[in-house]
Design a protein around this motif. Structure first.
Motif, PDB file in Angstrom:
ATOM      1  N   ALA A  49      23.219   2.435 -66.208  1.00 19.04           N
ATOM      2  CA  ALA A  49      24.302   3.209 -65.610  1.00 19.04           C
ATOM      3  C   ALA A  49      25.225   2.270 -64.851  1.00 19.04           C
ATOM      4  O   ALA A  49      24.774   1.410 -64.098  1.00 19.04           O
ATOM      5  CB  ALA A  49      23.747   4.256 -64.667  1.00 19.04           C
ATOM      6  N   VAL A  50      26.535   2.443 -65.071  1.00 18.23           N
ATOM      7  CA  VAL A  50      27.495   1.557 -64.408  1.00 18.23           C
ATOM      8  C   VAL A  50      27.621   1.923 -62.934  1.00 18.23           C
ATOM      9  O   VAL A  50      27.787   1.059 -62.083  1.00 18.23           O
ATOM     10  CB  VAL A  50      28.858   1.653 -65.115  1.00 18.23           C
ATOM     11  N   ASN A  51      27.536   3.234 -62.641  1.00 24.41           N
ATOM     12  CA  ASN A  51      27.624   3.700 -61.265  1.00 24.41           C
ATOM     13  C   ASN A  51      26.279   3.488 -60.582  1.00 24.41           C
ATOM     14  O   ASN A  51      25.281   4.143 -60.906  1.00 24.41           O
ATOM     15  CB  ASN A  51      28.012   5.180 -61.274  1.00 24.41           C
ATOM     16  N   ILE A  52      26.248   2.534 -59.643  1.00 23.75           N
ATOM     17  CA  ILE A  52      24.964   2.152 -59.052  1.00 23.75           C
ATOM     18  C   ILE A  52      24.367   3.308 -58.251  1.00 23.75           C
ATOM     19  O   ILE A  52      23.155   3.511 -58.234  1.00 23.75           O
ATOM     20  CB  ILE A  52      25.167   0.927 -58.145  1.00 23.75           C
ATOM     21  N   VAL A  53      25.249   4.088 -57.600  1.00 22.06           N
ATOM     22  CA  VAL A  53      24.752   5.208 -56.805  1.00 22.06           C
ATOM     23  C   VAL A  53      23.973   6.179 -57.690  1.00 22.06           C
ATOM     24  O   VAL A  53      22.878   6.629 -57.348  1.00 22.06           O
ATOM     25  CB  VAL A  53      25.927   5.916 -56.116  1.00 22.06           C
ATOM     26  N   LEU A 187      14.955   6.837 -73.319  1.00 18.74           N
ATOM     27  CA  LEU A 187      15.955   6.773 -74.384  1.00 18.74           C
ATOM     28  C   LEU A 187      16.624   5.410 -74.379  1.00 18.74           C
ATOM     29  O   LEU A 187      16.623   4.707 -73.373  1.00 18.74           O
ATOM     30  CB  LEU A 187      16.998   7.877 -74.169  1.00 18.74           C
ATOM     31  N   PRO A 188      17.207   4.997 -75.527  1.00 19.43           N
ATOM     32  CA  PRO A 188      17.934   3.718 -75.548  1.00 19.43           C
ATOM     33  C   PRO A 188      19.143   3.754 -74.640  1.00 19.43           C
ATOM     34  O   PRO A 188      19.779   4.800 -74.468  1.00 19.43           O
ATOM     35  CB  PRO A 188      18.347   3.579 -77.013  1.00 19.43           C
ATOM     36  N   THR A 194      30.103   3.321 -71.607  1.00 18.07           N
ATOM     37  CA  THR A 194      30.540   4.372 -72.522  1.00 18.07           C
ATOM     38  C   THR A 194      29.838   5.666 -72.143  1.00 18.07           C
ATOM     39  O   THR A 194      28.875   5.667 -71.381  1.00 18.07           O
ATOM     40  CB  THR A 194      30.209   4.021 -73.980  1.00 18.07           C
ATOM     41  N   LEU A 195      30.335   6.779 -72.741  1.00 18.43           N
ATOM     42  CA  LEU A 195      29.806   8.079 -72.330  1.00 18.43           C
ATOM     43  C   LEU A 195      28.340   8.224 -72.709  1.00 18.43           C
ATOM     44  O   LEU A 195      27.525   8.696 -71.923  1.00 18.43           O
ATOM     45  CB  LEU A 195      30.647   9.183 -72.973  1.00 18.43           C
ATOM     46  N   PHE A 196      27.988   7.786 -73.951  1.00 21.05           N
ATOM     47  CA  PHE A 196      26.607   7.945 -74.378  1.00 21.05           C
ATOM     48  C   PHE A 196      25.838   6.673 -74.053  1.00 21.05           C
ATOM     49  O   PHE A 196      25.553   5.847 -74.901  1.00 21.05           O
ATOM     50  CB  PHE A 196      26.551   8.231 -75.878  1.00 21.05           C
ATOM     51  N   SER A 197      25.553   6.506 -72.776  1.00 19.42           N
ATOM     52  CA  SER A 197      24.777   5.331 -72.389  1.00 19.42           C
ATOM     53  C   SER A 197      23.805   5.765 -71.305  1.00 19.42           C
ATOM     54  O   SER A 197      23.736   6.929 -70.937  1.00 19.42           O
ATOM     55  CB  SER A 197      25.705   4.223 -71.883  1.00 19.42           C
ATOM     56  N   ALA A 198      23.042   4.796 -70.819  1.00 18.83           N
ATOM     57  CA  ALA A 198      22.165   4.994 -69.665  1.00 18.83           C
ATOM     58  C   ALA A 198      21.001   5.936 -69.928  1.00 18.83           C
ATOM     59  O   ALA A 198      20.418   6.447 -68.990  1.00 18.83           O
ATOM     60  CB  ALA A 198      22.941   5.471 -68.447  1.00 18.83           C
TER      61      ALA A 198
END
Lengths: 228, 81, 119
Positions: A49-53, A187-188, A194-198
């Motif tokens: 996730a890019v957003n650390i919070v 999950l991968p 991108t939207l489908f990540s994390a």
């Protein structure tokens, strides 16, 4: 005498609070720097996730989030039990004007879309399940206030809520089955930013958003229905 | 520098609004004052680079809590004895 | 191209800031609730509209988002102030003493005569 005790008590609490926070300059980071640095440096690789919070709230401290959601659920349930009325009364005596009604009808879908955007993009931009849920509830509140007879179906609301809560717990249990721990990210990760990540983070935040939104809507509806 | 001055103004308004919220006997005014506290808090969070918390504070503190208090006041009494 | 966009953006932003200032001044100087509300809505809506769109012109990649925000303000701000003004009229807040025409009360009266009492 009681006032003296209260003031003494407040003074003691104030003294210790002041001592705790006096050494920390306002807005600066003086806490244990290692923890924050490790989250900041390896958070994106470990959680995706890019957003650390978000990665802290949902992944590192995911179990706490489950507790928070449970607290909100208990609050909504308690409110419903306390204020339950067999025959709901009319919401208000005054009718809203045509301008307000039309505006509410235009704005309601926009507010719902904003709330959904906020919780779907929780791992990319500031925001997340709680914020999105609150925005959705405020959209419903707009409709409650402008239409006297606007109803939400409590069965549908509780269905949504049950679905969201169950899927949260099930996602956690999947992590226990296929991964290492409760709420492990199975999950991968996909490509960051991108939207489908994390992995499971967006799924959990969608569940939290639906749950919080339906709970707060139910709370508002219960409160508005019980006229004195 | 400008940011520091802004922070000081915000904190002063926050403390003033919090005191007013305690001081008012009219509960509607007190609720509005407490929503001002939340608004200032949300801006301060934003300045301190915590947009997540600022969003939560703005949505829940300024919006929903105020409304819930208002509904509760309308169902009970408006003035504190 | 970029300078043109910048000039447009800064002009819009300055106009918006001026209108926001007038809105704040109006809230301080106007005599009664309705006048203050009018100053605080009309001027501030235009001010916020100009400022936000100006930011969109200065940073063209943000333009879509700023346009959405501006449209939202353009819809929601007048509606909320209308609801507030109507509510304060309904609970009986008096007009300014030097003003003796109350169009809203007259319109309401004729409306009720036309419709009868049912809704």
């Amino acid at each position: 005498m009681r006032k003296v005790f209260a003031m003494l008590f407040l003074a003691i609490i104030g003294f210790y609070l002041f001592n705790t926070f006096a050494l920390i300059p306002f807005g600066k980071n003086k806490m244990n720097a290692d923890v924050a640095a490790s989250y900041l440096n390896s958070g994106v690789q470990k959680t995706g996730a890019v957003n650390i919070v978000t990665s802290i709230v949902v992944n590192y401290r995911g179990f706490d989030t489950l507790g928070e959601v449970t607290v909100l659920f208990l609050a909504a349930t308690g409110m419903g039990a306390l204020l339950f009325r067999k025959k709901p009364m009319q919401r208000s005596r005054q009718n809203a004007s045509v301008i307000v009604k039309t505006g509410a009808r235009i704005l309601f879908p926009l507010i719902i879309i904003l709330g959904v955007y906020v919780f779907v993009h929780g791992h990319l931009t500031p925001g997340g399940g709680f914020q999105g849920g609150a925005i959705i509830a405020s959209g419903f509140l707009l409709m409650f206030m402008s239409y006297r007879t606007y109803k939400v179906n409590h069965k549908v609301l509780s269905l949504f809520e049950t679905f969201a809560g169950t899927s949260f717990v099930l996602l956690g249990l999947f992590g226990l089955i296929w991964g290492t721990s409760f709420l492990a990210n199975i999950l991968p990760f996909g490509e960051a930013n991108t939207l489908f990540s994390a992995g499971i983070i967006p799924l959990i935040y969608i569940a939290v958003g639906i749950k919080v939104g339906s709970e707060l809507t139910a709370v508002l509806d219960t409160m508005l229905k019980t006229v004195k | 520098m400008i940011l520091t001055i802004l922070e000081i103004i915000l904190v002063v308004v926050l403390i003033g609004a919090a005191l007013l919220a305690v001081w008012y006997r009219d509960l509607v005014a007190a609720v509005i004052a407490s929503s001002v506290v939340s608004l200032m808090l949300s801006i301060i969070f934003y300045i301190l680079q915590a947009p997540d918390v600022a969003l939560t504070e703005a949505a829940i503190g300024v919006g929903l809590t105020t409304i819930i208090f208002m509904i509760a006041i309308r169902k009970t009494k408006r003035f504190e004895e | 191209m970029e300078t043109v966009l910048n000039i447009i953006g800064y002009t819009l932003t300055s106009v918006g800031v001026v209108f926001l200032f007038f809105g704040a001044l109006g809230i301080l100087r106007m005599p009664d609730v309705y006048n203050r509300m009018q100053a605080g809505t009309k001027a501030t809506t235009l001010g916020a509209f100009g400022t936000i769109l100006g930011v969109g012109f200065i940073n063209p990649e943000w333009f879509f988002k700023t346009a959405i925000i501006a449209a939202f303000i353009l819809i929601s701000n007048p509606i909320s102030s209308h609801a507030l003004a109507r509510g304060s009229h309904k609970i009986g807040i008096k007009l300014w003493q030097k003003k003796d025409i109350d169009h809203y009360a007259r319109a309401e009266a004729t409306l009720q005569e036309q419709e009868g009492d049912g809704e």
